[in-house]
Design a protein around this motif. Structure first.
Motif, PDB file in Angstrom:
ATOM      1  N   MET A 118     -68.343 -28.229 -20.387  1.00  0.00           N
ATOM      2  CA  MET A 118     -66.969 -29.218 -19.960  1.00  0.00           C
ATOM      3  C   MET A 118     -67.209 -30.603 -20.683  1.00  0.00           C
ATOM      4  O   MET A 118     -66.491 -31.126 -21.301  1.00  0.00           O
ATOM      5  N   ASN A 160     -66.520 -30.883 -24.419  1.00  0.00           N
ATOM      6  CA  ASN A 160     -65.269 -31.187 -24.745  1.00  0.00           C
ATOM      7  C   ASN A 160     -64.662 -32.314 -24.206  1.00  0.00           C
ATOM      8  O   ASN A 160     -63.562 -32.611 -24.719  1.00  0.00           O
ATOM      9  N   LEU A 161     -65.129 -32.704 -22.906  1.00  0.00           N
ATOM     10  CA  LEU A 161     -64.395 -33.794 -22.455  1.00  0.00           C
ATOM     11  C   LEU A 161     -64.325 -35.103 -23.056  1.00  0.00           C
ATOM     12  O   LEU A 161     -63.314 -35.922 -23.379  1.00  0.00           O
ATOM     13  N   PRO A 201     -64.902 -35.722 -26.413  1.00  0.00           N
ATOM     14  CA  PRO A 201     -64.130 -35.740 -27.611  1.00  0.00           C
ATOM     15  C   PRO A 201     -62.576 -35.851 -27.328  1.00  0.00           C
ATOM     16  O   PRO A 201     -61.798 -36.558 -27.940  1.00  0.00           O
ATOM     17  N   ALA A 202     -62.240 -34.939 -26.377  1.00  0.00           N
ATOM     18  CA  ALA A 202     -60.897 -35.163 -25.875  1.00  0.00           C
ATOM     19  C   ALA A 202     -60.349 -36.538 -25.373  1.00  0.00           C
ATOM     20  O   ALA A 202     -59.360 -36.971 -25.799  1.00  0.00           O
ATOM     21  N   ILE A 203     -60.980 -37.087 -24.645  1.00  0.00           N
ATOM     22  CA  ILE A 203     -60.821 -38.545 -24.298  1.00  0.00           C
ATOM     23  C   ILE A 203     -60.750 -39.327 -25.510  1.00  0.00           C
ATOM     24  O   ILE A 203     -59.721 -40.265 -25.580  1.00  0.00           O
ATOM     25  N   LYS A 204     -61.352 -39.360 -26.244  1.00  0.00           N
ATOM     26  CA  LYS A 204     -61.614 -40.176 -27.734  1.00  0.00           C
ATOM     27  C   LYS A 204     -60.422 -39.965 -28.600  1.00  0.00           C
ATOM     28  O   LYS A 204     -59.941 -40.752 -28.901  1.00  0.00           O
ATOM     29  N   LEU A 205     -60.102 -38.783 -28.870  1.00  0.00           N
ATOM     30  CA  LEU A 205     -59.269 -38.016 -29.486  1.00  0.00           C
ATOM     31  C   LEU A 205     -57.788 -38.768 -29.001  1.00  0.00           C
ATOM     32  O   LEU A 205     -57.144 -39.166 -29.670  1.00  0.00           O
ATOM     33  N   THR A 206     -57.666 -38.594 -27.589  1.00  0.00           N
ATOM     34  CA  THR A 206     -56.443 -39.058 -27.119  1.00  0.00           C
ATOM     35  C   THR A 206     -56.118 -40.364 -27.100  1.00  0.00           C
ATOM     36  O   THR A 206     -55.007 -40.963 -27.448  1.00  0.00           O
ATOM     37  N   ILE A 253     -57.442 -42.633 -29.617  1.00  0.00           N
ATOM     38  CA  ILE A 253     -56.936 -42.832 -30.987  1.00  0.00           C
ATOM     39  C   ILE A 253     -55.407 -42.296 -31.534  1.00  0.00           C
ATOM     40  O   ILE A 253     -54.641 -42.989 -31.870  1.00  0.00           O
ATOM     41  N   THR A 254     -55.218 -41.190 -30.972  1.00  0.00           N
ATOM     42  CA  THR A 254     -53.774 -40.656 -31.178  1.00  0.00           C
ATOM     43  C   THR A 254     -52.791 -41.172 -30.487  1.00  0.00           C
ATOM     44  O   THR A 254     -51.627 -41.377 -30.795  1.00  0.00           O
ATOM     45  N   LEU A 255     -53.031 -41.910 -29.076  1.00  0.00           N
ATOM     46  CA  LEU A 255     -52.186 -42.552 -28.424  1.00  0.00           C
ATOM     47  C   LEU A 255     -51.830 -43.862 -29.109  1.00  0.00           C
ATOM     48  O   LEU A 255     -50.621 -44.158 -29.211  1.00  0.00           O
ATOM     49  N   PHE A 309     -51.890 -44.365 -32.174  1.00  0.00           N
ATOM     50  CA  PHE A 309     -51.107 -44.024 -33.533  1.00  0.00           C
ATOM     51  C   PHE A 309     -49.699 -43.519 -33.306  1.00  0.00           C
ATOM     52  O   PHE A 309     -48.828 -44.022 -33.753  1.00  0.00           O
TER      53      PHE A 309
END
Lengths: 562, 187
Positions: B1, B4-5, B7-12, B14-16, B18
């Motif tokens: 967990m 994954n968690l 990286p998921a929060i960080k990727l969310t 930066i993509t948010l 963008f």
């Protein structure tokens, strides 16, 4: 009349013409080959992964892919609940719209995270601009999620014997950045130049020519509507979705929005052929899907042009067809075409109100979602169809008395069990949901907008749309209450993740198996004979599962109108 | 967990920034170059501002009437009637609309009333009617305003928008623009 017919023929052929080269581009993107857009996207992508600390070179097996997918989807869901419930005091709320209730936020957040976009609110009064922009973010990334899953399927089918299937985050970002974004910019610009608003100002107040004061809702619509179609999301900015003259101002924008929603589902099929070097197979798939699509579209157009018989009986000029719920600038033909396109692929945006279609057209819209196999949503359409291919391979294998094989891999009991669960989940969710709703008339009957058989169809449509990941509705249904928000919410979760995990699991298992070279005895899965077999499997499963329910709804209504 | 968690929060995050931020600003910036700067198509007459694509209520006899609307042409919201074709209550409403139309247009025969004038649109804001639906109202407007039939016929023709490229989709008349031209005739 003829110009209306030319209009839809142009939409369909233009989409195919654009989709073939675009499919080639998609295949290149997933294969990691060079494209001419690399100088723009490479640095942005590098920045994304540097900030999030993700090593895209770390390849994943199918289980790791699915864990990553579920985790990031959960992050989006939690964030969505927060934004929707607190939009009242958060910034970018010029109209002062209040925060959503917990059950509505639950439904909305799930619905947009799973790419369904069932909307139990109207955008004008139910969302702040901040929430709209957050949902627009979900338009991108949830479409990307489905496409990333399809990319994993492509990888699994290409590899000979391996469990390394690329990196999930890499596929996700590639899908959003390199495939969706460039098209979204083009479509949004076309819309903005044709009168779709792109502003942060709130509602405008005008006095109309007869002297009444009315308001006009505005917002950052162009950016939103572009990606809503490209990602086959379908959740509209306004309550009336693409029937709204500001979301879809003229026939040109209607054509562009139609191509935008069809292009990636089409292109993914061609990408499959380019990626696996099995172009004949992708034409077989495209052929089966197109036959299914036309079988639903042609009668719908004829029925809608024929109009409502009860109105014809009143003795007026009914030659324009069933115009209730339709817009003059699109006409009945382009509206009927859109209504089937939006239901076979999982967009669920509408340019006319499905609730007011003639009964049998309502049935074809339902059937489009019940089969859920013709084109389908971005990425997931291929996954759904893959399940039917597995079933058809198995049945054909039994018929000729050989071990069923697909692309050099044996299909065995474990894969078949998964395929059966996925194929039966869809009718299970729809029929059990509708039966439950019908069993509690004290709760549900007050939410129906129309009496009799049509009222039943409204409930059936709501669960079908939820389970098919579609999001359109028979919008007369009063769906913003705990019953509909919560029950459809759970249908949405199950019907999104199981049909993604199932096919990926099958593909992952197949990738791990020993490769058996093709021989004279191998079943040819790219032949038209096999295509007919797949179509037969789809038709039989759909007919057997749903015919009784359709008899109680649209078919019964049809006979009352004759 | 945990693997994954985060990286998921960080990727969310930066993509948010963008896709909800940068993309929106790009489109907003380009829309400023569009006519009316991304505010929708606006038309002016006698110092009053209207949205060309958003339909308006026209029920008076001196104007060409627009279609019935489920939201009374108030674009604070939008939507259709969502009435089923078999709904008896709905069919009674349609019958009443036919009767009302015949009262206001005594010279029109029932079989000439185009269906869109007695049915509500999907958005409730439909700006258009078909050329036929304008022509069928010609005599009423002509009598009410004392303008010759020929002059009105010409006005309708001028305000008829041909199909896209002359080939694709239906011909239509924007009711607001037609009525603005009608009011303009007097001056």
């Amino acid at each position: 009349m003829n110009t209306e017919l030319f209009g839809i023929i142009a939409m369909f052929t233009l989409t195919i013409a654009f989709a073939i080269p675009f499919g080639k581009y998609i295949a290149k993107v997933y294969a990691g080959e060079k494209t001419s857009f690399d100088p723009v996207f490479n640095p942005i992508e590098k920045l994304f992964f540097k900030i999030s600390g993700i090593d895209v070179k770390a390849e994943m097996n199918w289980k790791q892919h699915m864990f990553s997918l579920i985790t990031i989807n959960m992050v989006w869901f939690v964030l969505g609940m927060f934004v929707l419930m607190n939009q009242g005091w958060l910034p970018l709320n010029p109209d002062g719209n209040p925060g959503q209730t917990a059950d509505l936020a639950f439904n909305t957040s799930i619905s947009f995270v799973v790419n369904c976009n069932l909307q139990h609110y109207s955008g004008e009064s139910g969302l702040s601009y901040l929430s709209q922009l957050f949902l627009m973010f979900l338009h991108f990334v949830t479409a990307g999620t489905g496409m990333a899953a399809a990319a994993v399927l492509f990888m699994a089918l290409r590899e000979r014997t391996t469990d390394k299937l690329g990196n999930f985050y890499h596929f996700l970002v590639k899908s959003c950045l390199r495939i969706l974004l460039p098209l979204a910019i083009i479509v949004a610009i076309i819309l903005a130049f044709n009168g779709t608003p792109m502003t942060f100002e709130g509602k405008d107040m005008i006095v109309n020519m007869q002297g009444d004061t009315v308001q006009v809702s505005r917002g950052p619509v162009a950016a939103f509507v572009a990606i809503k179609h490209l990602g086959t999301n379908g959740g509209g900015f306004y309550g009336a979705n693409s029937a709204h003259p500001l979301e879809n101002p003229n026939y040109l924008t209607n054509t562009v929005e139609m191509i935008a929603q069809l292009i990636i589902p089409f292109a993914m099929i061609f990408a499959f052929g380019f990626f696996l070097k099995r172009r004949k197979m992708s034409w077989m798939i495209f052929g089966v899907m197109t036959i299914g699509f036309l079988l639903l579209t042609v009668p719908t157009i004829i029925w809608e042009n024929g109009g409502n018989h009860a109105i014809t009986a009143m003795g007026i000029d009914n030659s324009a067809g069933a115009m209730e719920g339709k817009e003059v600038r699109f006409g009945t033909t382009a509206s009927a075409f859109w209504s089937i396109a939006t239901t076979v692929i999982s967009t669920g945006s509408v340019n006319s109100m499905h609730d007011s279609y003639t009964p049998l057209s309502g049935m074809t819209q339902l059937l489009a979602m019940m089969t859920n196999a013709f084109y389908g949503g971005v990425g997931v359409g291929m996954l759904n169809f893959f399940v039917f291919i597995i079933l058809a391979v198995f049945i054909s294998g039994l018929m000729v008395g050989r071990t069923p094989e697909l692309m050099g891999k044996k299909i065995e009991a474990r894969e078949m069990k998964i395929a059966m669960i996925v194929a039966l989940l869809h009718p299970f969710l729809i029929l059990v949901g509708t039966a439950l709703a019908a069993a509690f008339p004290t709760i549900t009957s007050a939410t129906l907008a129309n009496p009799g058989f049509h009222g039943f169809t409204e409930m059936l449509y709501e669960y079908t749309s939820s389970s098919a990941n579609n999001g359109s509705g028979f919008e007369g249904l009063g769906d913003n209450n705990p019953w509909w928000n919560i029950t459809t919410g759970f249908v949405l979760i199950l019907s999104r993740y199981i049909p993604i995990i199932g096919p990926i699991a099958i593909a992952g298992l197949l990738a791990n198996k020993k490769f058996i070279p093709e021989s004279a005895g191998t079943l040819k899965t790219d032949s038209s004979t096999f295509g007919i077999m797949v179509l037969a499997v789809i038709v039989i499963i759909t007919a057997l599962s749903f015919f009784p329910a359709l008899t109680l709804g649209p078919i019964a209504e049809y006979f009352t109108l004759r | 967990m945990k693997t994954n968690l985060f990286p998921a929060i960080k990727l969310t995050s930066i993509t948010l920034v963008f896709f909800a931020g940068v993309y929106t600003i790009i489109i907003w910036g380009i829309a400023q170059l569009a006519p009316n700067h991304g505010n929708g198509e606006v038309v002016m007459q006698n110092g009053k501002k209207y949205y060309a694509n958003v339909g308006q209520t026209f029920t008076e006899d001196k104007y060409f009437n627009s279609r019935p609307s489920a939201v009374d042409y108030n674009a604070a919201g939008s939507g259709g009637s969502n009435k089923a074709p078999s709904n008896p209550e709905y069919l009674a409403t349609v019958q009443a609309r036919i009767d009302t139309f015949l009262v206001h247009n005594p010279e029109v025969k029932k079989q000439d009333i185009p269906v869109e004038l007695i049915t509500a649109s999907g958005s409730g804001l439909d700006p258009d009617i078909s050329p036929n639906a304008a022509l069928v109202q010609l005599k009423r407007v002509s009598k009410n305003r004392n303008i010759s039939n020929e002059k009105l016929q010409k006005l309708i023709e001028e305000n008829t928008e041909a199909p896209l490229l002359g080939l694709l989709g239906p011909a239509k008349v924007n009711v607001l623009k037609l009525n603005m031209a009608l009011d303009g005739l007097k001056n």
